[in-house]
Scaffold this motif. Structure first.
Motif, short mmCIF file in Angstrom:
data_model
loop_
_atom_site.label_atom_id
_atom_site.label_comp_id
_atom_site.label_asym_id
_atom_site.label_seq_id
_atom_site.Cartn_x
_atom_site.Cartn_y
_atom_site.Cartn_z
N ALA A 487 0.84 -1.19 0.00
CA ALA A 487 0.00 0.00 0.00
C ALA A 487 0.88 1.25 0.00
CB ALA A 487 -0.92 -0.01 1.22
N PRO A 488 0.39 2.36 -0.58
CA PRO A 488 1.24 3.57 -0.67
C PRO A 488 1.79 4.00 0.67
CG PRO A 488 -0.74 3.82 -2.01
CD PRO A 488 -0.92 2.54 -1.24
N GLU A 489 1.01 3.86 1.75
CA GLU A 489 1.51 4.30 3.05
C GLU A 489 2.61 3.39 3.59
OE1 GLU A 489 -1.51 3.38 2.38
OE2 GLU A 489 -2.28 1.88 3.78
N ALA A 490 2.76 2.21 3.01
CA ALA A 490 3.80 1.28 3.51
C ALA A 490 4.91 1.07 2.51
CB ALA A 490 3.15 -0.07 3.84
N THR A 491 4.92 1.84 1.41
CA THR A 491 5.93 1.62 0.37
C THR A 491 7.34 1.86 0.89
OG1 THR A 491 4.33 2.25 -1.32
CG2 THR A 491 6.66 2.27 -1.94
N ASN A 492 7.52 2.93 1.65
CA ASN A 492 8.86 3.29 2.13
C ASN A 492 9.10 2.89 3.57
OD1 ASN A 492 9.49 4.52 -0.36
ND2 ASN A 492 8.40 6.39 0.24
N ASN A 493 8.39 1.87 4.06
CA ASN A 493 8.62 1.45 5.45
C ASN A 493 9.99 0.80 5.56
OD1 ASN A 493 8.37 -1.73 6.10
ND2 ASN A 493 7.20 -1.22 4.23
N ILE A 508 7.54 -11.90 0.97
CA ILE A 508 7.70 -10.86 1.98
C ILE A 508 9.13 -10.97 2.51
CG2 ILE A 508 6.83 -9.86 4.11
CD1 ILE A 508 4.87 -9.80 1.80
N LEU A 509 9.93 -9.92 2.31
CA LEU A 509 11.34 -9.93 2.68
C LEU A 509 11.59 -8.85 3.73
CD1 LEU A 509 12.81 -10.08 -0.93
CD2 LEU A 509 12.47 -12.00 0.60
N THR A 510 12.60 -9.11 4.57
CA THR A 510 13.00 -8.11 5.56
C THR A 510 13.92 -7.09 4.92
OG1 THR A 510 14.87 -9.48 6.26
CG2 THR A 510 12.79 -9.76 7.44
N ARG A 511 13.83 -5.86 5.41
CA ARG A 511 14.72 -4.81 4.94
C ARG A 511 15.86 -4.52 5.90
NH1 ARG A 511 11.09 0.12 2.25
NH2 ARG A 511 10.85 -0.87 0.20
N ARG A 512 15.80 -5.09 7.06
CA ARG A 512 16.83 -4.83 8.06
C ARG A 512 16.95 -6.02 8.98
NH1 ARG A 512 14.70 -3.77 13.12
NH2 ARG A 512 12.46 -3.30 13.21
N GLY A 513 17.90 -5.98 9.86
CA GLY A 513 18.06 -6.98 10.91
C GLY A 513 17.85 -6.32 12.27
N SER A 521 6.69 -5.99 18.95
CA SER A 521 6.42 -7.40 18.69
C SER A 521 5.47 -7.63 17.53
CB SER A 521 5.84 -8.05 19.96
OG SER A 521 4.61 -7.43 20.30
N LEU A 522 4.74 -6.61 17.09
CA LEU A 522 3.79 -6.77 15.99
C LEU A 522 4.00 -5.68 14.95
CD1 LEU A 522 0.37 -7.73 17.60
CD2 LEU A 522 1.89 -9.17 16.29
N TYR A 523 3.94 -6.07 13.69
CA TYR A 523 3.98 -5.13 12.57
C TYR A 523 2.79 -5.45 11.65
CZ TYR A 523 8.77 -4.15 14.03
OH TYR A 523 9.87 -3.81 14.74
#
Length: 757
Positions: A487-493, A508-513, A521-523
């Motif tokens: 979604a547009p609001e989550a594009t640059n999360n 679904i991939l992680t962008r960080r560690g 605990s929840l996203y």
């Protein structure tokens, strides 16, 4: 001469060494491909007297570029990194010449330098990623695909090219043979109808899988192929159909359908009438798609003879059963009730049956087609439709819809159109109209099977945490083509990203560690799913990602059930900055309070303070370190309990002098306690005099006693609370070295002395 040289990444060795005038040093030098030059390998001529008159020359492959020679000493150096996979050997020639005349002193000597392999190449899967298919419900051990990883290192030297296979992802469904690379089924009864696609990650590691070996990975996408493991089931247990008695042989009465969850040939059906009073009057056949059963008239009908029939229809798979019989038979039965309608010169329809296709988005009142009947008299039409979805114009015969159709609810409608004479309603005829509802893209796609996934706290950036798929109630002819995006609001999360695999799935991939349950605990990840049909339908589904603690294999151990979210107006960095500022302010306040209170405080207590006594310990002479039993304070409290220990060895030691004011009762200063203490001391003295085991020297035992009997009087602070005056302790300096420590503690400090704290 010919000299055969083998060169490793860390050593160089001459394998062949003929007896000639030129020779190599006996030492084998170590060589590191990252550090040059390595320890030289020397060529020497018997004519070389060491006076520098001989010059050595090196020619051949790599001379001057890869290898060089010291023309004075004959030392050979490698000046470039060697790679066996690029070139495995070099042929060099060396010759000794006169330095002044440049005349050769002996013929050229040829060297063959062979490069020994080291483990510097990881195994590679040349054809990956791989696609494989295995039948569903396969037994454990069923072979799926054979993988082979190639290693460019020398297979004849050491274990550099000895590859061992292991599976990193895909358990417990599949396994891989460590030696052969054969992927096999490791979980029985995997059902395609529950899950069709699996992704398996295979690793190949050289050095026989030992520590330090290099590894390469590949992906195997495994699809479960369908087998006939699901029985068919009829949509209805009772079908109601009608047919006019004037219907010719071969006329269609109606249609039945036994649905099967399998696909392809495993869903094809064969229908038959197994029982009923109409077995000889009606017949059933399978339509060209091999899915539906069409009931037709087999013999002429007569309403007056028999107005109704009952048929027991069976639908069975055309393919043999692929699972044991005890799991259920792969056929089903239903009851069809056929009513024969009376005809008295009824009107005749221009077709024995009608087939109509209608889009499900047709508006109410849309015309399907015109059903016409020929009769000399005027006819009146009506329609038999239990669901009341259609009606017909009584004069024109136009068949129209009453309400909106929904293919996802009913995709086929079997209706009967009746035509009767207006003057004689008994003259009636009927025709079957099969209406097929065509699909329209009117349903929103959504995430399938799950809405919550987890990410491990030790997950790294770029790690795959879930493969998502979508589902849509529509059935386009070309199949589903879903597209995924955030979604547009989550594009640059900063936490997660989405990768559309262009195969109706997305990663679904992680962008960080650095994930932490205590931090959050929840996203919540909003995903936009769009289908590929017109008009394009899209929806937003929220995927819940829970942070969990996992072991080193990625298995979940614990998850925090409570969500934590930061305020939208305050970032994590701002909170950290605010906390740091608060901490600095607290430290400054404590430092200021400490500086203000850093002054000399009196050691004696005011009357408002708690009364306590300071015990001062100091050294005195005694019987030495051996005397550990020279003094027993318990015996001084009760001298009657003192008794002689016959035969006990006496040990002299240096006594530790303490203030006894708290132990000795005040009665001693009045005379009542003197006799007890005096008697105890005399008893000890008598024991020492008559002790045969006592050492042949005097033992000085000092028993300090405070109070009025002492020259220093009482040093206790217990009675100091009776006076508000400050005590002066400067007189302690006049009492000698034994009271020096007390004088330092209680004496008056100089005004220019530094603070205590």
């Amino acid at each position: 001469m010919n000299v055969d040289v083998t060169l490793r990444s860390d050593t160089i060795t001459f394998l062949c060494f003929p007896p000639t005038q030129m020779y190599r040093r006996s030492d084998v030098g170590d060589f590191n491909p990252e550090i040059f030059p390595f320890e030289p390998q020397q060529l020497h001529s018997d004519m070389d007297k060491g006076d520098g008159s001989i010059k050595y020359i090196l020619n051949g492959e790599g001379a001057g570029t890869t290898f060089t020679i010291d023309d004075g000493t004959g030392d050979i150096h490698a000046i470039q990194r060697l790679d066996r996979e690029v070139k495995s050997q070099y042929v060099l020639r060396a010759q000794a010449r006169n330095r002044l005349t440049d005349r050769p002193l002996e013929p050229e000597s040829e060297f063959i330098v062979k490069i020994q392999d080291i483990n510097d190449n990881e195994p590679r899967f040349l054809d990956g990623p791989y696609q494989a298919t295995v039948p569903e419900m396969s037994q454990i051990g069923t072979s799926v695909i054979h993988l082979t990883a190639t290693d460019a290192d020398d297979p004849t030297y050491g274990n550099s090219a000895r590859v061992v296979y292991s599976i990193l992802e895909g358990q417990p469904y599949f396994s891989v043979d460590a030696k052969t690379g054969m992927v096999r089924v490791s979980l029985a009864d995997m059902d395609r109808e529950i899950r069709e696609n699996y992704t398996v990650l295979i690793q190949a590691k050289d050095m026989g899988g030992q520590l330090g070996g290099l590894a390469g990975t590949t992906t195997v996408n495994i699809t479960l192929s369908d087998i006939n493991d699901n029985p068919p089931m009829f949509e209805q247990r009772l079908y109601q159909m009608s047919v006019p008695e004037s219907a010719p042989v071969g006329s269609v009465v109606g249609r039945v359908w036994a649905k099967d969850r399998d696909i392809g040939v495993n869903s094809e059906m064969k229908y038959s009438i197994i029982d009923g009073d109409g077995r000889d009057t009606f017949d059933v056949s399978t339509d060209p798609s091999n899915l539906f059963g069409i009931i037709t008239v087999k013999k002429p009908l007569d309403f007056e003879t028999k107005p109704s029939y009952t048929l027991k229809v069976e639908g069975a798979n055309t393919q043999p059963e692929a699972v044991p019989r005890h799991r259920g038979t792969f056929k089903d039965v239903t009851i069809v009730h056929v009513s024969v309608e009376d005809v008295d010169e009824p009107p005749r329809f221009d077709a024995s049956s009608y087939y109509v296709e209608m889009r499900e988005d047709a508006v109410a009142g849309a015309q399907l087609r015109t059903v016409s009947a020929r009769d000399p008299d005027a006819a009146n039409n009506t329609v038999s439709d239990p669901q009341k979805n259609f009606y017909i114009d009584i004069t024109s015969g136009s068949l129209m819809t009453v309400r909106l159709l929904d293919r996802e609810e009913v995709c086929w409608h079997n209706i009967t159109v009746l035509a009767m004479e207006m003057n004689n309603p008994s003259q009636i005829s009927s025709v079957s109209v099969a209406v097929k509802v065509l699909d329209v893209n009117d349903n929103l796609p959504s995430l399938a099977d799950f809405s919550e996934v987890y990410v491990c706290e030790n997950a790294k950036a770029g790690q795959l945490i879930q493969t998502v798929t979508a589902e849509d109630a529509d059935e386009p002819q070309a199949g589903h083509h879903f597209t995924y995006s955030l979604a547009p609001e989550a594009t640059n999360n900063p936490n997660f990203t989405l990768r559309d695999n262009q195969d109706n799935t997305a990663w679904i991939l992680t962008r960080r560690g650095g994930w932490s349950q205590s931090e959050q605990s929840l996203y919540y990840l909003p995903i936009v799913i769009s289908d590929g049909e017109q008009p394009v339908q899209s929806s937003t589904s929220t995927l819940t990602v829970r942070v969990c603690s996992c072991d080193h294999k990625g298995s979940v151990m614990t998850c925090n059930a409570e969500a934590y979210s930061l305020p939208a107006s305050l970032s994590r960095g701002a909170l950290i900055a605010i906390l740091c500022c608060i901490f600095v302010l607290l430290v400054m306040i404590l430092l200021m309070l400490s500086l203000r209170t850093h002054r000399k405080k009196p050691f004696l207590c005011d009357e408002e303070e708690n009364v306590h006594e300071n015990i001062v310990r100091y050294d005195d002479e005694g019987g030495g370190e051996e005397d550990t039993e020279a003094f027993d304070i318990a015996a001084m409290w009760n001298p009657r309990e003192a008794h002689h220990h016959v035969g006990k060895m006496r040990q002299d030691m240096l006594p530790e002098i303490e203030s006894l004011s708290r132990y000795v009762p005040q009665a001693c200063v009045m005379g009542g306690g003197d006799s007890s203490v005096h008697g105890y001391v005399l008893a000890k003295l008598l024991e020492a005099d008559f002790d045969p085991c006592a050492p042949p020297y005097d033992s000085l035992q000092t028993y300090a006693y405070e109070g009025e009997c002492s020259v220093a009087e009482s040093l206790s602070s217990l009675q100091s609370g009776t006076s508000n005056a400050d005590h002066e302790y400067d007189y302690l300096n006049d009492w000698g070295p034994r009271f020096k420590k007390l004088a330092d503690m209680y004496g008056v400090l100089e005004t220019n002395s530094p603070p205590l704290w």
